[in-house]
Design a protein around this motif. Structure first.
Motif, PDB file in Angstrom:
ATOM      1  N   SER A  87      55.452  48.875  16.240  1.00  0.00           N
ATOM      2  CA  SER A  87      54.646  49.211  17.412  1.00  0.00           C
ATOM      3  C   SER A  87      54.441  47.956  18.251  1.00  0.00           C
ATOM      4  O   SER A  87      54.216  46.874  17.717  1.00  0.00           O
ATOM      5  CB  SER A  87      53.288  49.758  16.954  1.00  0.00           C
ATOM      6  OG  SER A  87      52.443  49.957  18.060  1.00  0.00           O
ATOM      7  N   VAL A  88      54.543  48.137  19.575  1.00  0.00           N
ATOM      8  CA  VAL A  88      54.279  47.044  20.516  1.00  0.00           C
ATOM      9  C   VAL A  88      53.387  47.596  21.618  1.00  0.00           C
ATOM     10  O   VAL A  88      53.727  48.582  22.260  1.00  0.00           O
ATOM     11  CB  VAL A  88      55.578  46.481  21.135  1.00  0.00           C
ATOM     12  CG1 VAL A  88      55.260  45.340  22.094  1.00  0.00           C
ATOM     13  CG2 VAL A  88      56.554  46.031  20.068  1.00  0.00           C
ATOM     14  N   ASN A  89      52.232  46.959  21.833  1.00  0.00           N
ATOM     15  CA  ASN A  89      51.295  47.374  22.874  1.00  0.00           C
ATOM     16  C   ASN A  89      51.170  46.214  23.868  1.00  0.00           C
ATOM     17  O   ASN A  89      50.697  45.142  23.504  1.00  0.00           O
ATOM     18  CB  ASN A  89      49.939  47.710  22.257  1.00  0.00           C
ATOM     19  CG  ASN A  89      48.925  48.132  23.284  1.00  0.00           C
ATOM     20  OD1 ASN A  89      49.150  48.060  24.480  1.00  0.00           O
ATOM     21  ND2 ASN A  89      47.776  48.562  22.810  1.00  0.00           N
ATOM     22  N   VAL A  90      51.590  46.448  25.110  1.00  0.00           N
ATOM     23  CA  VAL A  90      51.614  45.411  26.143  1.00  0.00           C
ATOM     24  C   VAL A  90      50.507  45.668  27.152  1.00  0.00           C
ATOM     25  O   VAL A  90      50.360  46.781  27.654  1.00  0.00           O
ATOM     26  CB  VAL A  90      52.977  45.406  26.876  1.00  0.00           C
ATOM     27  CG1 VAL A  90      52.980  44.400  28.014  1.00  0.00           C
ATOM     28  CG2 VAL A  90      54.110  45.141  25.902  1.00  0.00           C
ATOM     29  N   ARG A  91      49.708  44.639  27.447  1.00  0.00           N
ATOM     30  CA  ARG A  91      48.704  44.693  28.517  1.00  0.00           C
ATOM     31  C   ARG A  91      49.071  43.625  29.542  1.00  0.00           C
ATOM     32  O   ARG A  91      48.819  42.431  29.330  1.00  0.00           O
ATOM     33  CB  ARG A  91      47.310  44.405  27.965  1.00  0.00           C
ATOM     34  CG  ARG A  91      46.794  45.453  27.014  1.00  0.00           C
ATOM     35  CD  ARG A  91      45.483  44.990  26.439  1.00  0.00           C
ATOM     36  NE  ARG A  91      45.640  43.590  26.007  1.00  0.00           N
ATOM     37  CZ  ARG A  91      45.196  43.104  24.872  1.00  0.00           C
ATOM     38  NH1 ARG A  91      44.526  43.834  24.054  1.00  0.00           N
ATOM     39  NH2 ARG A  91      45.396  41.845  24.557  1.00  0.00           N
ATOM     40  N   LYS A  92      49.681  44.065  30.637  1.00  0.00           N
ATOM     41  CA  LYS A  92      50.101  43.111  31.662  1.00  0.00           C
ATOM     42  C   LYS A  92      48.893  42.483  32.346  1.00  0.00           C
ATOM     43  O   LYS A  92      47.853  43.118  32.494  1.00  0.00           O
ATOM     44  CB  LYS A  92      51.003  43.787  32.684  1.00  0.00           C
ATOM     45  CG  LYS A  92      52.375  44.120  32.117  1.00  0.00           C
ATOM     46  CD  LYS A  92      53.335  44.539  33.203  1.00  0.00           C
ATOM     47  CE  LYS A  92      54.725  44.699  32.597  1.00  0.00           C
ATOM     48  NZ  LYS A  92      55.717  44.992  33.634  1.00  0.00           N
ATOM     49  N   VAL A  93      49.058  41.237  32.764  1.00  0.00           N
ATOM     50  CA  VAL A  93      48.011  40.471  33.430  1.00  0.00           C
ATOM     51  C   VAL A  93      48.546  40.034  34.784  1.00  0.00           C
ATOM     52  O   VAL A  93      49.661  39.531  34.872  1.00  0.00           O
ATOM     53  CB  VAL A  93      47.637  39.218  32.594  1.00  0.00           C
ATOM     54  CG1 VAL A  93      46.657  38.344  33.344  1.00  0.00           C
ATOM     55  CG2 VAL A  93      47.103  39.615  31.241  1.00  0.00           C
ATOM     56  N   GLU A  94      47.756  40.251  35.826  1.00  0.00           N
ATOM     57  CA  GLU A  94      48.159  39.807  37.153  1.00  0.00           C
ATOM     58  C   GLU A  94      47.118  38.835  37.676  1.00  0.00           C
ATOM     59  O   GLU A  94      46.120  39.234  38.256  1.00  0.00           O
ATOM     60  CB  GLU A  94      48.320  41.012  38.075  1.00  0.00           C
ATOM     61  CG  GLU A  94      49.450  41.924  37.662  1.00  0.00           C
ATOM     62  CD  GLU A  94      49.655  43.081  38.625  1.00  0.00           C
ATOM     63  OE1 GLU A  94      49.260  42.948  39.802  1.00  0.00           O
ATOM     64  OE2 GLU A  94      50.205  44.093  38.181  1.00  0.00           O
ATOM     65  N   LYS A  95      47.353  37.552  37.397  1.00  0.00           N
ATOM     66  CA  LYS A  95      46.457  36.484  37.858  1.00  0.00           C
ATOM     67  C   LYS A  95      47.247  35.557  38.760  1.00  0.00           C
ATOM     68  O   LYS A  95      48.317  35.076  38.387  1.00  0.00           O
ATOM     69  CB  LYS A  95      45.939  35.669  36.673  1.00  0.00           C
ATOM     70  CG  LYS A  95      44.799  36.252  35.939  1.00  0.00           C
ATOM     71  CD  LYS A  95      44.320  35.229  34.915  1.00  0.00           C
ATOM     72  CE  LYS A  95      42.983  35.608  34.360  1.00  0.00           C
ATOM     73  NZ  LYS A  95      42.524  34.630  33.369  1.00  0.00           N
ATOM     74  N   GLU A  96      46.687  35.306  39.929  1.00  0.00           N
ATOM     75  CA  GLU A  96      47.323  34.368  40.837  1.00  0.00           C
ATOM     76  C   GLU A  96      47.294  32.976  40.228  1.00  0.00           C
ATOM     77  O   GLU A  96      46.348  32.603  39.542  1.00  0.00           O
ATOM     78  CB  GLU A  96      46.571  34.361  42.181  1.00  0.00           C
ATOM     79  CG  GLU A  96      47.446  34.744  43.342  1.00  0.00           C
ATOM     80  CD  GLU A  96      46.667  34.768  44.632  1.00  0.00           C
ATOM     81  OE1 GLU A  96      46.468  33.693  45.219  1.00  0.00           O
ATOM     82  OE2 GLU A  96      46.274  35.879  45.015  1.00  0.00           O
TER      83      GLU A  96
END
Length: 85
Positions: free
Chosen positions: A5-14
Motif C-alpha cells: 500500500s502507498v498513500n500519497v499526500r501531495k504538498v503545494e508550497k511555494e
C-alpha cells in the motif's frame, strides 16, 4: 518483501522542494509513515523519516539496508506519486 500500500499526500508550497508526504505498508504487516518526496537537483527522490538530534543533525529513523531495496521502494513510491491527483 513487497510494498502492499502507498498513500500519497501531495504538498503545494511555494519556494519548497517538498512535493509530498507518503505512508507505505510492507507485506500488509509493517507501516512506515512520513516518507517525503523531494524535488532535488537530479529529479524526484524519496527521503526517509528522520528525527533531529540534540546537536541539530537529522538521522533517519527507518531506512533500507541495501541499494536494491532502496531502489525498489523509490520506484514504487515515485510511481504512486505520479499517478496521484
Amino acid at each position: 518483501m513487497k510494498i502492499t500500500s502507498v498513500n500519497v499526500r501531495k504538498v503545494e508550497k511555494e519556494d519548497s522542494n517538498l512535493r509530498a508526504f507518503v505512508n507505505i505498508t510492507i507485506d500488509d504487516a509493517l507501516a512506515v509513515k512520513d516518507l517525503r518526496i523531494i524535488d532535488g537537483n537530479n529529479g524526484l527522490f524519496v527521503a526517509m523519516p528522520s528525527r533531529k538530534n540534540k546537536d541539530g543533525e537529522y538521522r533517519d529513523i527507518v531506512h533500507p539496508i541495501n541499494q536494491e531495496v532502496r531502489d525498489m521502494m523509490e520506484e514504487e513510491i515515485i510511481k504512486a506519486y505520479n499517478e496521484a491527483e
